[in-house]
Design a protein around this motif. Structure first.
Motif, PDB file in Angstrom:
ATOM      1  N   PRO A  42      48.992  47.079  47.624  1.00 29.34           N
ATOM      2  CA  PRO A  42      48.615  46.602  46.290  1.00 29.34           C
ATOM      3  C   PRO A  42      48.261  45.114  46.267  1.00 29.34           C
ATOM      4  O   PRO A  42      47.355  44.697  45.534  1.00 29.34           O
ATOM      5  N   ARG A  43      48.957  44.328  47.088  1.00 26.55           N
ATOM      6  CA  ARG A  43      48.663  42.885  47.155  1.00 26.55           C
ATOM      7  C   ARG A  43      47.286  42.657  47.773  1.00 26.55           C
ATOM      8  O   ARG A  43      46.538  41.772  47.335  1.00 26.55           O
ATOM      9  N   ILE A  44      46.930  43.452  48.767  1.00 23.57           N
ATOM     10  CA  ILE A  44      45.594  43.344  49.363  1.00 23.57           C
ATOM     11  C   ILE A  44      44.536  43.735  48.345  1.00 23.57           C
ATOM     12  O   ILE A  44      43.469  43.109  48.256  1.00 23.57           O
ATOM     13  N   GLY A  45      44.823  44.777  47.560  1.00 26.20           N
ATOM     14  CA  GLY A  45      43.896  45.185  46.513  1.00 26.20           C
ATOM     15  C   GLY A  45      43.632  44.070  45.517  1.00 26.20           C
ATOM     16  O   GLY A  45      42.486  43.850  45.098  1.00 26.20           O
ATOM     17  N   ASP A  46      44.686  43.344  45.139  1.00 25.42           N
ATOM     18  CA  ASP A  46      44.517  42.205  44.232  1.00 25.42           C
ATOM     19  C   ASP A  46      43.585  41.155  44.838  1.00 25.42           C
ATOM     20  O   ASP A  46      42.711  40.609  44.155  1.00 25.42           O
ATOM     21  N   SER A  47      43.775  40.886  46.132  1.00 26.76           N
ATOM     22  CA  SER A  47      42.950  39.876  46.795  1.00 26.76           C
ATOM     23  C   SER A  47      41.496  40.317  46.876  1.00 26.76           C
ATOM     24  O   SER A  47      40.580  39.495  46.713  1.00 26.76           O
ATOM     25  N   LEU A  48      41.274  41.606  47.132  1.00 26.58           N
ATOM     26  CA  LEU A  48      39.904  42.103  47.177  1.00 26.58           C
ATOM     27  C   LEU A  48      39.200  41.908  45.840  1.00 26.58           C
ATOM     28  O   LEU A  48      38.016  41.546  45.790  1.00 26.58           O
ATOM     29  N   VAL A  49      39.922  42.160  44.772  1.00 28.76           N
ATOM     30  CA  VAL A  49      39.331  42.001  43.437  1.00 28.76           C
ATOM     31  C   VAL A  49      38.988  40.538  43.175  1.00 28.76           C
ATOM     32  O   VAL A  49      37.943  40.220  42.588  1.00 28.76           O
ATOM     33  N   VAL A  50      39.843  39.627  43.610  1.00 22.67           N
ATOM     34  CA  VAL A  50      39.582  38.195  43.437  1.00 22.67           C
ATOM     35  C   VAL A  50      38.332  37.779  44.208  1.00 22.67           C
ATOM     36  O   VAL A  50      37.465  37.063  43.691  1.00 22.67           O
ATOM     37  N   VAL A  51      38.234  38.216  45.455  1.00 25.77           N
ATOM     38  CA  VAL A  51      37.067  37.885  46.277  1.00 25.77           C
ATOM     39  C   VAL A  51      35.802  38.473  45.661  1.00 25.77           C
ATOM     40  O   VAL A  51      34.770  37.804  45.558  1.00 25.77           O
ATOM     41  N   GLU A  52      35.872  39.716  45.220  1.00 24.01           N
ATOM     42  CA  GLU A  52      34.719  40.363  44.598  1.00 24.01           C
ATOM     43  C   GLU A  52      34.281  39.627  43.343  1.00 24.01           C
ATOM     44  O   GLU A  52      33.073  39.417  43.119  1.00 24.01           O
ATOM     45  N   SER A  53      35.245  39.219  42.531  1.00 21.57           N
ATOM     46  CA  SER A  53      34.922  38.526  41.290  1.00 21.57           C
ATOM     47  C   SER A  53      34.174  37.220  41.569  1.00 21.57           C
ATOM     48  O   SER A  53      33.156  36.923  40.934  1.00 21.57           O
ATOM     49  N   HIS A  54      34.659  36.466  42.564  1.00 21.02           N
ATOM     50  CA  HIS A  54      34.008  35.189  42.873  1.00 21.02           C
ATOM     51  C   HIS A  54      32.609  35.402  43.441  1.00 21.02           C
ATOM     52  O   HIS A  54      31.654  34.722  43.047  1.00 21.02           O
ATOM     53  N   VAL A  55      32.487  36.344  44.371  1.00 19.83           N
ATOM     54  CA  VAL A  55      31.199  36.584  45.024  1.00 19.83           C
ATOM     55  C   VAL A  55      30.160  37.083  44.027  1.00 19.83           C
ATOM     56  O   VAL A  55      29.010  36.630  44.017  1.00 19.83           O
ATOM     57  N   SER A  56      30.551  38.012  43.165  1.00 18.46           N
ATOM     58  CA  SER A  56      29.598  38.572  42.208  1.00 18.46           C
ATOM     59  C   SER A  56      29.184  37.555  41.149  1.00 18.46           C
ATOM     60  O   SER A  56      28.040  37.568  40.682  1.00 18.46           O
ATOM     61  N   GLU A  57      30.092  36.651  40.765  1.00 18.49           N
ATOM     62  CA  GLU A  57      29.781  35.673  39.718  1.00 18.49           C
ATOM     63  C   GLU A  57      29.036  34.463  40.255  1.00 18.49           C
ATOM     64  O   GLU A  57      28.158  33.904  39.584  1.00 18.49           O
ATOM     65  N   VAL A 218      45.258  49.559  46.566  1.00 14.25           N
ATOM     66  CA  VAL A 218      44.869  49.926  45.202  1.00 14.25           C
ATOM     67  C   VAL A 218      44.563  48.667  44.416  1.00 14.25           C
ATOM     68  O   VAL A 218      45.069  47.584  44.723  1.00 14.25           O
ATOM     69  N   GLY A 219      43.738  48.815  43.398  1.00 16.63           N
ATOM     70  CA  GLY A 219      43.395  47.696  42.552  1.00 16.63           C
ATOM     71  C   GLY A 219      44.480  47.405  41.522  1.00 16.63           C
ATOM     72  O   GLY A 219      45.427  48.182  41.364  1.00 16.63           O
ATOM     73  N   PRO A 220      44.374  46.287  40.816  1.00 19.78           N
ATOM     74  CA  PRO A 220      45.363  45.923  39.792  1.00 19.78           C
ATOM     75  C   PRO A 220      45.526  47.029  38.752  1.00 19.78           C
ATOM     76  O   PRO A 220      44.544  47.524  38.197  1.00 19.78           O
ATOM     77  N   GLY A 221      46.752  47.438  38.522  1.00 16.91           N
ATOM     78  CA  GLY A 221      47.040  48.452  37.520  1.00 16.91           C
ATOM     79  C   GLY A 221      46.823  49.874  37.975  1.00 16.91           C
ATOM     80  O   GLY A 221      47.151  50.811  37.240  1.00 16.91           O
ATOM     81  N   GLU A 222      46.282  50.087  39.176  1.00 12.92           N
ATOM     82  CA  GLU A 222      46.040  51.439  39.677  1.00 12.92           C
ATOM     83  C   GLU A 222      47.314  52.021  40.288  1.00 12.92           C
ATOM     84  O   GLU A 222      48.151  51.293  40.819  1.00 12.92           O
ATOM     85  N   GLN A 223      47.426  53.318  40.207  1.00 15.33           N
ATOM     86  CA  GLN A 223      48.545  54.017  40.820  1.00 15.33           C
ATOM     87  C   GLN A 223      48.045  54.740  42.073  1.00 15.33           C
ATOM     88  O   GLN A 223      47.008  55.395  42.038  1.00 15.33           O
ATOM     89  N   PRO A 224      48.773  54.605  43.198  1.00 15.06           N
ATOM     90  CA  PRO A 224      48.334  55.289  44.422  1.00 15.06           C
ATOM     91  C   PRO A 224      48.415  56.791  44.276  1.00 15.06           C
ATOM     92  O   PRO A 224      49.236  57.322  43.524  1.00 15.06           O
TER      93      PRO A 224
END
Length: 258
Positions: A42-57, A218-224
């Motif tokens: 879950p912690r890796i999922g959070d980091s992926l979302v952060v990286v994606e957010s920065h790259v896409s914006e 998993v992403g933030p708030g997602e359940q495995p």
């Protein structure tokens, strides 16, 4: 072949879903390094979302924005990650050992029976093969990060190494036929099946008891999803044994076909 496929540390669907704008090679190296550092899914999922957010914006590449993936993975990891990201439950580890030896003993016994032997001749080659298999299993159980990192960073060399190891094991059987003892096929088969059954039951017990669990990304708030990988592993040795015995039988029949 992707890093995720080679290591089992994440699926292509997960990367596409959580970080569709990030270069695949960068994200795979980042995830692998975080896994090896013991960062939870879950912690890796959070980091992926952060990286994606920065790259896409920003429109920047992950390499430009965050630097080399392995260095950033170490920087992004929690201060006190788990020391062993793939800790093995003791019962599970014992079950793997029992399953391995049960599989080999049962297969050797079947091969001897197919050849018309009344007893299983234990050779130096058998002992060498068992020693190599036990050492390989111990490495995977207690230092899994070593082969995983090797596979990730040097995939071609790693596969060559595994092929060489397989050749050595087969070569030991063929080139070291000196007999050190013999065991009745019935006794050897019974012991092999008993070891397989014991290993299977211990693995199943560990899995059902929740002591062996998947750690999906998993992403933030997602359940495995419900874990399945551990359950599949429970059946590996019994299925592999059946396949090896079947293959041995086919090989035994080939000379009579010509």
């Amino acid at each position: 072949m992707n890093l995720s496929d080679r290591t089992g540390f994440g699926s292509v669907d997960t990367y596409t879903r959580l970080a569709p704008s990030v270069d695949r090679d960068w994200i795979e190296q980042f995830v692998l390094e975080q896994r090896l550092l013991g960062v939870p899914g879950p912690r890796i999922g959070d980091s992926l979302v952060v990286v994606e957010s920065h790259v896409s914006e920003s429109g920047e590449s992950a390499l430009t924005a965050f630097g080399e993936p392995r260095a950033y993975a170490a920087e992004d990891a929690p201060e006190q990650p788990r020391q062993s990201p793939h800790r093995i439950d003791p019962g599970w580890g014992i079950a793997l050992v029992l399953g391995l030896f049960g599989m080999l003993l049962t297969t050797f016994s079947a091969q001897a029976a197919f050849a018309g032997e009344s007893a299983l001749a234990v050779t130096v080659g058998h002992l060498v093969l068992l020693a190599i298999a036990a050492a390989s299993l111990a490495l995977l159980l207690f230092a899994s990060h070593v082969p995983l990192r090797m596979i990730a960073q040097h995939p071609v060399r790693s596969w060559v190494g595994w092929i060489v190891l397989l050749v050595v094991m087969v070569g030991a059987l063929l080139l070291l036929p000196q007999q050190v003892g013999e065991v009745s096929i019935g006794v050897a088969s019974a012991i092999g099946v008993a070891l397989l059954a014991a290993g299977f039951l211990l693995q199943l017990r560990a899995f059902l008891g929740g002591r062996v669990q998947d750690d999906p990304i998993v992403g933030p708030g997602e359940q495995p999803e419900s874990p399945r990988a551990g359950l599949v592993t429970v059946f590996v040795f019994p299925v592999a044994t059946a396949l090896m015995i079947g293959f041995s039988w086919v090989l035994q029949q080939i000379p009579g076909m010509f």
